[in-house]
Design a protein around this motif. Structure first.
Motif: not given
Ligand SMILES: Cc1cc2nc3c(=O)[nH]c(=O)nc-3n(C[C@H](O)[C@H](O)[C@H](O)COP(=O)(O)OP(=O)(O)OC[C@H]3O[C@@H](n4cnc5c(N)ncnc54)[C@H](O)[C@@H]3O)c2cc1C
Length: 330
Positions: A232, A265, A268, A270, A285-286, A303
């Motif tokens: 991500s 991940i 979202e 995006q 996802n947890s 997890d």
């Molecule tokens: C204009 C704009 C453009 C963007 N472009 C992109 C893009 O191109 N690509 C992109 O990826 N994002 C983009 N984003 C960001 C996007 O909105 C999200 O914030 C981002 O993708 C979240 O990343 P993440 O899921 O890694 O992190 P988080 O939102 O922090 O999610 C982490 C996830 O992991 C889970 N988790 C935690 N611990 C564990 C575990 N032990 N086992 C299993 N699951 C667990 C949680 O429940 C949670 O769902 C953009 C945002 C904006 C505003």
């Protein structure tokens, strides 16, 4: 209305989606290839004309930017398309400046109208589309996923369908003077060398991984699955656990693997835009309320630090024995 199109095919870009988009305009498709003779020959199998600027370790693609812009200005290029790689964007930027043309990105569709060309772009993080019409010259950065499980050569053959494939056209080497610049490249580690665009299976890691030390487990899983590792945006942009060219999404890369396995991940919009062409999306996802639960085809709620080792065990065992029933529940 038919519009002739020019392509800028730079070293870092797979040309198939460009050729496909350009053919939709109905006119002659000419290409400027900035790269190796191999790349020029491949493009010559499907473009109607090829102008070639050779790159060498001393002359990177960027050094030809102004020469390419001059050529396209002389040719009166109406619509110029390039891929969404950093080199292609650099060269196209020079072309747009020289032609005084709007540079539109990322374009997901293009069509010809009586007035000019209409480019369709994703906006507001990919939740809406915008149609931009350009009556004069226009430069478009084309977003597109490559067909999966196919070598580029095969893909090029498939772009027009057999009926449209002509014999290779002559590659014309352009005599011009490159800019005196050099680019230093930090070679990526082995694990990210293969191109994500053509990967059949991809594992995406998110912030839920918790610690970059767990990337080792993810890589072992990737090896067992024959998958590439992606992530991500925060994992690349904020945490720096993986290189920036590995993140997927509206502002990152778009892929179309047969299998996309998401580990930690949130899902979202995006991010999901970058993987919506995947054949099967499986998430771990947890949090049962995470958006990915509705975005994925299958979600394992649990997890990832328990699920990944279980998967690894399953994969390494089943490679030695008959397949076993899967123990994880969704
Ligand atoms: C204009 C704009 C453009 C963007 N472009 C992109 C893009 O191109 N690509 C992109 O990826 N994002 C983009 N984003 C960001 C996007 O909105 C999200 O914030 C981002 O993708 C979240 O990343 P993440 O899921 O890694 O992190 P988080 O939102 O922090 O999610 C982490 C996830 O992991 C889970 N988790 C935690 N611990 C564990 C575990 N032990 N086992 C299993 N699951 C667990 C949680 O429940 C949670 O769902 C953009 C945002 C904006 C505003």
């Amino acid at each position: 209305m038919r519009i002739d199109a020019w392509l800028v095919v730079a070293e870092d870009c797979a040309p198939e989606s460009l050729l496909e988009a350009a053919r939709r305009l109905g006119g002659v498709v000419s290409a400027v290839v900035v790269g190796t003779s191999d790349l020029a020959r491949r493009v010559a199998r499907t473009a109607d004309r090829v102008e070639w600027f050779p790159t060498t370790p001393e002359i990177p693609a960027e050094a030809w930017s102004i020469a390419v812009a001059d050529l396209l200005a002389t040719e009166g290029a109406r619509v110029t398309l390039a891929g969404n790689g950093p080199t292609s964007r650099t060269v196209l930027g020079a072309v747009a400046a020289r032609l005084r043309a709007p540079l539109l990105a990322p374009v997901v569709d293009v069509s010809a109208t009586r007035e000019g060309v209409v480019a369709t772009r994703l906006v507001y993080g990919g939740i809406a589309v915008e149609h931009d019409e350009a009556a004069g010259p226009a430069c478009l950065v084309v977003e597109g996923s490559t067909p999966r499980s196919a070598e580029t050569d095969d893909v090029l053959g498939e772009v027009h369908g057999p009926a449209d494939v002509h014999g290779p056209v002559e590659v014309h080497r352009v005599e011009a003077t490159p800019l005196a610049i050099s680019c230093s490249v930090n070679a990526p580690p082995d694990r990210i060398e293969r191109d994500l665009a053509s990967a059949d299976r991809v594992i995406g890691v998110g912030r839920g991984l918790g610690d970059p030390a767990f990337l080792t487990d993810v890589e072992r899983l990737a090896e067992a699955l024959g998958a590439q590792v992606a992530c991500s945006r925060p994992v690349a942009e904020d945490l720096g656990w993986l290189p920036r060219d590995r993140y997927l999404g509206v502002s990152g890369r778009r892929i179309a693997p047969r299998l996309y396995l998401m580990l930690g991940i949130s899902g979202e919009i995006q991010h999901m835009i970058g993987v919506r062409d995947a054949g099967l999306i499986v998430a771990v996802n947890s949090d049962v309320r995470a958006p990915v639960v509705s975005g994925a085809d299958i979600t394992v709620v649990g997890d990832l630090h328990a699920v990944v080792p279980a998967l690894l065990r399953q994969l390494t065992t089943s490679s030695r024995k008959e397949p076993q029933p899967c123990v994880a529940s969704s």
